[in-house]
Design an enzyme around this catalytic site. Structure first.
Site, PDB file in Angstrom:
ATOM      1  CE  LYS A 165      -2.263 -14.740 -28.654  1.00 27.96           C
ATOM      2  NZ  LYS A 165      -3.031 -15.952 -28.763  1.00 27.96           N
TER       3      LYS A 165
ATOM      4  CB  THR B 250      -2.277 -18.064 -31.836  1.00 27.78           C
ATOM      5  OG1 THR B 250      -1.275 -17.939 -30.896  1.00 27.78           O
ATOM      6  CG2 THR B 250      -2.787 -16.734 -32.228  1.00 27.78           C
TER       7      THR B 250
ATOM      8  CG  ASP C  83      -7.247 -24.116 -30.734  1.00 27.89           C
ATOM      9  OD1 ASP C  83      -6.463 -23.156 -30.701  1.00 27.89           O
ATOM     10  OD2 ASP C  83      -6.910 -25.280 -30.486  1.00 27.89           O
TER      11      ASP C  83
ATOM     12  N   GLY D 236       3.013 -19.114 -32.311  1.00 25.35           N
ATOM     13  CA  GLY D 236       4.182 -19.930 -32.013  1.00 25.35           C
ATOM     14  C   GLY D 236       4.703 -19.593 -30.636  1.00 25.35           C
TER      15      GLY D 236
ATOM     16  CB  SER E  14      -7.662 -19.597 -29.766  1.00 29.40           C
ATOM     17  OG  SER E  14      -6.870 -20.345 -30.607  1.00 29.40           O
TER      18      SER E  14
ATOM     19  NE  ARG F 237      -7.614 -19.038 -23.480  1.00 28.85           N
ATOM     20  CZ  ARG F 237      -8.616 -19.908 -23.363  1.00 28.85           C
ATOM     21  NH1 ARG F 237      -8.476 -21.127 -23.775  1.00 28.85           N
ATOM     22  NH2 ARG F 237      -9.762 -19.536 -22.856  1.00 28.85           N
TER      23      ARG F 237
ATOM     24  CB  SER G  53      -3.438 -24.239 -32.087  1.00 31.17           C
ATOM     25  OG  SER G  53      -3.904 -23.173 -31.305  1.00 31.17           O
TER      26      SER G  53
ATOM     27  CG  ASP H   2      -6.367 -16.073 -29.735  1.00 30.92           C
ATOM     28  OD1 ASP H   2      -6.299 -16.801 -28.738  1.00 30.92           O
ATOM     29  OD2 ASP H   2      -5.462 -15.983 -30.585  1.00 30.92           O
TER      30      ASP H   2
END
Lengths: 275, 138
Positions: free
Chosen positions: A74, A42, A207, A88, A210, A60, A170, A58
């Site tokens: 999220k 994330t 990243d 996580g 995400s 995803r 991440s 985000d």
């Protein structure tokens, strides 16, 4: 069905009976192909501004290399004045925030007060420390209560940090760069929203874990503004054709009709009140 | 029964400290021993979760003793012991309302209320054996 070899009912809570079996299975698959849990990979970020807190995330959710959910939420509701972003393992963040929300609701029903952000943080810290990091939940808690606007981060082992701006997940390094550059104390609402949006956008671009859309949640003393989505992804895929098949696509080879033989066993007549 | 004697300091492993009478492995009930069973590791949280409630109680009682003196934990433990006796027969699920109120767990919700709730378990223990075990006749 009665279990004939147990003397006591199994204890409630987590059940570790399969730990030995899983350890044995892992040895059988050379190369470890045990199913991976759904991680959120994330970028989440939060900023404290003049009148409250802005949280961004985000949307995803990935399961190893596959995008499992393009529009997952999220930013979780904890209480009317506290929201929580979770990074996580997706199931862990969901369940932990649900439990936290239930506990705080019980508290506010008992005492008649809105819960404070420190209470949420303490409950989370105790819960996560008890499980020694096995519950993979990196959470950003933001909220407004009678003592002010607060932003906390809780790590999976129970570590807590109180900060004016932060990002997790991440994509946190990319987002943190934008936040470090643009953050000023006592921002106004629109610059704060733009800062969080830019931070999440940087995370999405840099990243792999995400992506998709950006959700923003603004919490102020007056209320909560949950904007979902705040910005849609420019790579949204539009389905070019319909995937429904018309009747007759599948040829019928044979047809067999077996009538069910029903016999009248009992007949009761009940008059309806038609007055 | 003191709290220290109730702490489980090991997960039962086949072969060591067998649970049959006279310390011998109870083949009839627990099956044969196997060296492989001893070598496969158990989950890191298994032991700490088994003892969690007891450890919490120990910590709270010793803090209470240090603050208020010996009488406070003594009176509370007397109430706990009384509340613990209000139970149904072992194979039926008891509500433990008095115990929950004493422990304040009637106002908290945790994983032990959601996962593997004994009130909703799909299998039930053999009633005669469980009562005999509880009474120590087995």
């Amino acid at each position: 069905m009665a279990l004939s070899n147990s003397y006591e009912t199994p204890a409630p809570g987590f059940n570790f009976d399969n730990a030995a079996r899983n350890a044995a299975l892992e040895g059988l698959f050379d190369g470890g192909q045990t199913p991976k849990p759904l991680k959120t990979g994330t970028t989440i970020a939060g900023v404290v501004f003049k009148d409250g807190v802005v949280l961004g995330a985000d949307t995803r959710a990935t399961s190893s290399e596959v995008v499992a959910d393009k529009m997952c939420a999220k930013i979780h509701f904890i209480s009317p004045n506290i929201y929580c972003c979770g990074a996580g393992t997706a199931a862990d963040t969901e369940k932990t925030t649900d439990l936290l929300s239930s506990n705080l609701t019980i508290f506010s029903l008992n005492s008649g007060r809105n819960p404070r952000v420190v209470m949420a943080v303490n409950i989370l810290q105790d819960m996560l420390y008890r499980y020694h990091g096995q519950i993979g939940a990196n959470l950003i808690l933001g909220g407004v209560d009678c003592t002010g606007n607060h932003l906390y981060t809780v790590g999976p082992y129970g570590s807590v940090n109180k900060v004016p701006y932060l990002s997790m997940g991440s994509g946190d390094l990319a987002a943190l760069g934008i936040l470090e550059d643009g953050f000023k104390p006592d921002l106004e609402l629109e610059p704060a929203k733009e800062l969080v949006r830019a931070a999440i956008h940087a995370g999405i671009m840099s990243d792999l874990g995400s992506g998709s859309n950006i959700d923003i949640c603004v919490i102020t003393k007056q209320g909560v503004d949950y904007i979902r989505p705040y910005q849609e992804s420019q790579y949204k895929h539009n389905r070019t054709m319909k995937y429904k098949y018309g009747p007759g696509t599948t040829p019928v080879l044979t047809e067999k009709v077996v009538p069910l033989k029903l016999e009248v066993v009992q007949e009761t007549v009940q008059q309806m009140e038609t007055a | 029964i003191g709290l220290r004697s109730q702490l489980k300091d090991s997960v039962p492993v086949a072969g060591f400290c067998p649970q049959g009478a006279y310390g011998v492995q109870d083949s009839l009930r627990s099956g044969f021993t196997s060296v492989k069973n001893d070598l496969i590791p158990s989950h890191p949280l298994e032991l700490s979760e088994k003892n969690f409630q007891l450890n919490q109680d120990k910590m709270n009682f010793s803090t209470l003793r240090n603050i208020q003196g010996l009488h406070a934990p003594l009176k509370l433990q007397m109430e706990y012991r009384a509340a613990r006796q209000i139970q149904r027969l072992p194979f039926l699920q008891s509500s433990n309302l008095a115990l929950d109120t004493l422990r304040n767990s009637d106002e908290c919700i945790g994983f032990e209320d959601i996962l593997s709730d004994p009130a909703q378990s799909e299998v039930m223990g053999e009633p005669h054996m469980m009562v005999e075990y509880k009474l120590g006749l087995l």
